[in-house]
Design an enzyme around this catalytic site. Structure first.
Site, mmCIF file in Angstrom:
data_model
loop_
_atom_site.group_PDB
_atom_site.id
_atom_site.type_symbol
_atom_site.label_atom_id
_atom_site.label_comp_id
_atom_site.label_asym_id
_atom_site.label_seq_id
_atom_site.Cartn_x
_atom_site.Cartn_y
_atom_site.Cartn_z
ATOM 1 N N PRO A 2 0.714 -1.295 0.082
ATOM 2 C CA PRO A 2 -0.148 0.032 0.103
ATOM 3 C C PRO A 2 0.750 1.524 -0.076
ATOM 4 C CG PRO A 2 -0.736 -1.459 1.674
ATOM 5 C CD PRO A 2 0.372 -2.050 1.226
ATOM 6 N N GLU A 3 1.720 1.545 0.889
ATOM 7 C CA GLU A 3 2.048 2.859 0.918
ATOM 8 C C GLU A 3 3.315 3.326 0.103
ATOM 9 O OE1 GLU A 3 2.368 4.100 5.055
ATOM 10 O OE2 GLU A 3 1.655 2.229 5.428
#
Length: 278
Positions: A2-3
DNA sequence: CGCGCCTCCTGTGTGC
DNA sequence: TGCACACAGGAGGCGC
């Protein structure tokens, strides 16, 4: 994955293994994976087929592959999405959602996503980004990120500092792990009001965010399990460098106090109760 | 308008 | 062993 650091790892893999190749065949195995492509799966497949991928780009946690037809294949990994470059004879993954084949008969590009929060769509460009993400702020590793503008907007907000740095319209690329890590480095409590941040404190926070993202990228990102991997299925090593996230009851690396976990926004915040006071 | 809660999904780990 | 529940890296939508 995700990040920002994990997404950038994927972008680099795509640039290396997919850019320059022409798509010949598109298979949508789960319609939810292309739900943001409103014309539907067959339109997605038809329009993408025959196009050449010319590059791999990113802003915050969004990825896109510019196409020679002028548009772009936009992707977001959500919580569990993976973009994998896999040999044609590799067995289908359990959560395989979309498959792209190329005219060189080389490795396929596969979108695999357990929870289906992520997805792909075909978009037109608005200046330098796909139309649906014009509202996403530049990320702090973007050379055109405006530090002064960010500091000003941050201090003008009426909210807690963690909410603010998770706001992708204010600063993009930061998620729950790197928010907690940045706040630990800047010695800020996650609910500290943004409007009360001094200018030096706000600058320290921004520097902390940048440092954490840069260091994590250097380690290939953060992985706790096989869900978060690069295009070749390999994990990053930043998990061993985490100071706060996931470390409830373990001693703070600065002062030795046990790290605390608190419920926050339907998820968790990890912080040192002594170093990060409200 | 801005803020903050809720929801969309599937899988895993924990405690009873 | 089975079941219920909490929790997981995200972000859009909607109510207030």
């Amino acid at each position: 994955m995700p990040e920002l650091p994990e997404v950038e790892v994927v972008r680099r893999g795509l640039e290396r293994w997919v850019a320059g190749r022409r798509v010949t065949d598109v298979e949508v195995l789960h319609p939810r994976a292309i739900r943001r492509h409103l014309p539907g799966a067959s339109d997605f497949a038809t329009r993408l087929s025959g196009q050449r991928i010319v590059a791999a780009a990113r802003r915050g946690k969004y990825l896109w592959l510019p196409l020679d037809g002028g548009g772009a294949l936009l992707g977001h990994l959500g919580m569990s999405g993976q973009l994998l470059v896999q040999p044609a004879d590799a067995a289908d993954e359990i959560h395989l959602r979309v498959r792209l084949r190329f005219d060189d008969d080389g490795p396929q590009l596969r979108f695999v996503d357990q929870r289906t929060f992520g997805g792909l769509s075909l978009e037109s460009m608005s200046d330098d980004v796909p139309l649906p993400i014009v509202h996403i702020a530049r990320d702090p590793l973007d050379p055109l990120f405006d530090d002064e503008l960010f500091i000003k907007a941050l201090r003008a907000k009426q909210t807690g500092v963690k909410r603010a740095i998770l706001d992708q319209n204010l600063i993009s690329g930061v998620g729950n792990i790197y928010a907690d890590e940045s706040l630990w480095r800047a010695k800020l409590h996650y609910e500290a009001p943004t409007s009360a941040l001094s200018r030096p404190k706000a600058l320290l926070l921004l520097a902390s965010v940048r440092d954490v993202l840069t260091e994590a990228l250097g380690q290939g990102g953060t992985s706790f399990d096989s869900l978060y991997v690069n295009v070749n299925g390999e994990s990053g090593y930043f998990a061993r460098s985490l100071n706060a996230y996931g470390r409830a009851d373990e001693p703070c690396g600065r002062c030795g106090s046990p790290i605390r976990r608190a419920a926050f926004m339907n998820r968790s915040s990890y912080y040192c109760p002594r170093c990060q006071r409200k």
